[in-house]
Design an enzyme around this catalytic site. Structure first.
Site, short mmCIF file in Angstrom:
data_model
loop_
_atom_site.label_atom_id
_atom_site.label_comp_id
_atom_site.label_asym_id
_atom_site.label_seq_id
_atom_site.Cartn_x
_atom_site.Cartn_y
_atom_site.Cartn_z
N GLN A 284 -1.22 -12.35 12.73
CA GLN A 284 -1.83 -12.36 11.40
C GLN A 284 -2.23 -13.76 10.98
OE1 GLN A 284 -2.70 -9.35 9.93
NE2 GLN A 284 -2.02 -8.87 12.00
N HIS A 287 -5.77 -14.90 11.69
CA HIS A 287 -6.89 -14.33 10.93
C HIS A 287 -7.51 -15.34 9.99
CE1 HIS A 287 -7.48 -10.14 11.79
NE2 HIS A 287 -6.20 -9.86 11.72
N GLU A 352 1.70 -5.98 3.56
CA GLU A 352 0.62 -5.20 4.17
C GLU A 352 1.11 -4.57 5.46
OE1 GLU A 352 -3.94 -5.93 5.85
OE2 GLU A 352 -2.59 -7.63 5.55
N HIS A 353 1.68 -5.39 6.35
CA HIS A 353 2.23 -4.93 7.62
C HIS A 353 3.72 -5.26 7.65
CE1 HIS A 353 -1.99 -6.28 8.57
NE2 HIS A 353 -2.06 -5.02 8.96
N ASP A 386 -3.76 -2.26 14.65
CA ASP A 386 -5.09 -2.77 14.35
C ASP A 386 -6.17 -2.06 15.17
OD1 ASP A 386 -4.47 -4.59 12.41
OD2 ASP A 386 -4.30 -6.30 13.76
N HIS A 445 -12.31 22.61 -31.13
CA HIS A 445 -11.43 22.97 -30.04
C HIS A 445 -10.67 24.25 -30.38
CE1 HIS A 445 -12.22 18.97 -28.51
NE2 HIS A 445 -11.43 19.17 -27.45
#
Length: 461
Positions: A284, A287, A352-353, A386, A445
């Protein structure tokens, strides 16, 4: 030569961290036994990693320009930002161009994409929801049905650094959901595209591939131009301009999420290869310089071994400049007394992971509430997710897994509720509706119910 520096963590007021320039790239080290642990942990939790330049006003102008001038604005902005001169007739790739790009892909890459496609499709087919209908004790028939959005647009970052796996992760659930028309926008700076992205789009059933990007592409998908058909939902990652544009068009169209930099949290005991864990953390970190890699372990010596393994890998990693900056500025090793503490701290990050690299991951899983995706055991690296695992890799970041989920078939569908009253059902529950309408001061109504009840009562006389 290594020299002391005012590293980003020190500038953010996190105590006890000393960063080094050069080859030494040390993460933050914390332990739950430290007297100031809670303060330092809070500092890590609140770090601002998102690249958030003041782009909103520029994006607002771009969207307004595209809404007003359509293709002309898109073409001008594409020439400006992507250095690519287009005409309305070639904003989209032609069938011949798509075929030519697909032919550039090697057989091994094509085979790998096919494996990924089959596994992703099989996983997402199980997510298809079911329609429901029943009659309750009052005699009313109730239920819901699921239907897909009619058209979806997928944003794919462009150039040679684009990711065909993201095409599959966005397009496959859309097609499984039954989306009739699927379009991709992918910028081609200087006319360069990634043939793997084109092939992935073709294999996944994408109908149209537009060679435009940035905020102008999002605006074109949301509002339409003469050459770009508008869609109902926009998904896919992008830079700060794309994220800001997605925020601004939300409401006109649906969006998936506003994703931030990648992140991984690994909970690992000493029964692991430190080099494996180091590579998982770097998967990661490579990235983005703003990505975050965290290790929680109940063995301090193992944590140090992982730090050493990361340092060794950073000597040869191709993206070592990016990964090293991420690891130095946002990485952390947290030593805990037991795995119960590890689970509680992980839930605060809502990563996230999340990798559970422990001998018995199942009991630990039971104590985890917040995570985008969880990878069980030492033989399940996040990188499998991934590409070919099957579950979607478009996941909530920046602690948003506390309240949101990763991309799924449901993101391309909507639920419509259905109700049908019989005369007897209306006679049974209608008076309560009439009473509530009166209490809210909404006369029409109440009358819409009482008028029907009146006819029923009259017929019964």
């Amino acid at each position: 030569k290594a020299t002391h520096c005012a590293c980003p963590l020190e500038r953010r007021g996190l105590p006890g961290y000393v960063g080094l320039t050069g080859e030494s790239k040390m993460p933050m080290m914390l332990a739950t036994t430290d007297a100031d642990f809670e303060t330092r942990l809070a500092g890590v939790l609140t770090q601002k990693r998102e690249d958030s330049p003041d782009v909103d006003s520029a994006v607002a102008d771009i969207i307004a320009d595209v809404r007003e001038r359509g293709d002309a604005a898109v073409l001008e902005l594409t020439a400006k930002f992507d250095r690519l001169e287009l005409a309305p007739e070639n904003i989209a790739f032609s069938e011949d161009e798509i075929e030519a790009e697909c032919k550039k892909v090697s057989q091994s890459d094509r085979d790998a994409l096919t494996v990924a496609l089959k596994r992703i499709r099989a996983y997402h087919e199980r997510q298809l929801p079911k329609d429901e209908s029943w009659t309750d004790e009052a005699g009313a028939t109730l239920g819901w049905r699921w239907t897909p959005v009619a058209a979806a647009g997928l944003y794919v970052p462009g150039g040679l650094a684009s990711y065909p796996s993201s095409v599959l992760m966005n397009a496959v659930p859309a097609k499984v959901a039954g989306v009739e028309r699927l379009a991709i926008t992918t910028p081609t700076p200087d006319g360069v595209c990634n043939p793997l992205v084109i092939l992935a789009a073709r294999l996944a059933g994408v109908d149209t591939i537009y060679r435009i990007g940035g905020a102008q592409a999002i605006a074109a998908l949301a509002y339409g131009t003469n050459s770009v058909e508008p869609v109902d939902k926009i998904t896919g990652p992008g830079n700060a301009f794309v994220a800001a544009a997605k925020r601004r068009v939300f409401g006109k169209v649906g969006i998936d999420m506003i994703a931030g930099p990648s992140e991984i949290l690994v909970i690992a005991d000493r029964h692991n290869d430190p080099d494996w864990i180091a590579l998982d953390l770097l998967s990661q970190a490579e990235h983005d310089e703003s990505a975050q890699s965290l290790l929680i372990t109940d063995d301090a010596a193992f944590g140090q071994a992982v730090v050493a393994a990361v340092g060794k890998r950073l000597e040869t990693l191709e993206r070592r400049a990016i990964a090293g900056a991420s690891w130095r500025d946002f990485g952390a090793i947290i030593t805990v007394r037991n795995l119960g503490e590890a689970a509680a701290i992980s839930d605060q990050f809502a990563p996230e992971h999340l990798e559970l690299c422990v001998q018995s991951p199942e009991p630990l899983l039971e104590n985890i509430r917040h995570a985008g995706a969880i990878f069980m055991g030492s033989w399940t690296p996040e990188a499998i997710g991934d590409y070919v695992g099957g579950p979607n890799h478009v996941l909530p970041t920046a602690r948003s897994a506390r309240f949101s989920s990763g991309l799924s078939v449901l993101d391309f569908m909507k639920r419509t509720t259905i109700a049908q009253m019989t005369p007897e059902a209306l006679r049974t529950i209608g008076p309560a509706a009439e009473t509530l309408a009166t209490s809210e001061g909404l006369q029409a109504h109440g009358l819409s119910v009482s008028a029907r009840l009146g006819r029923l009562n009259k017929a019964a006389e």
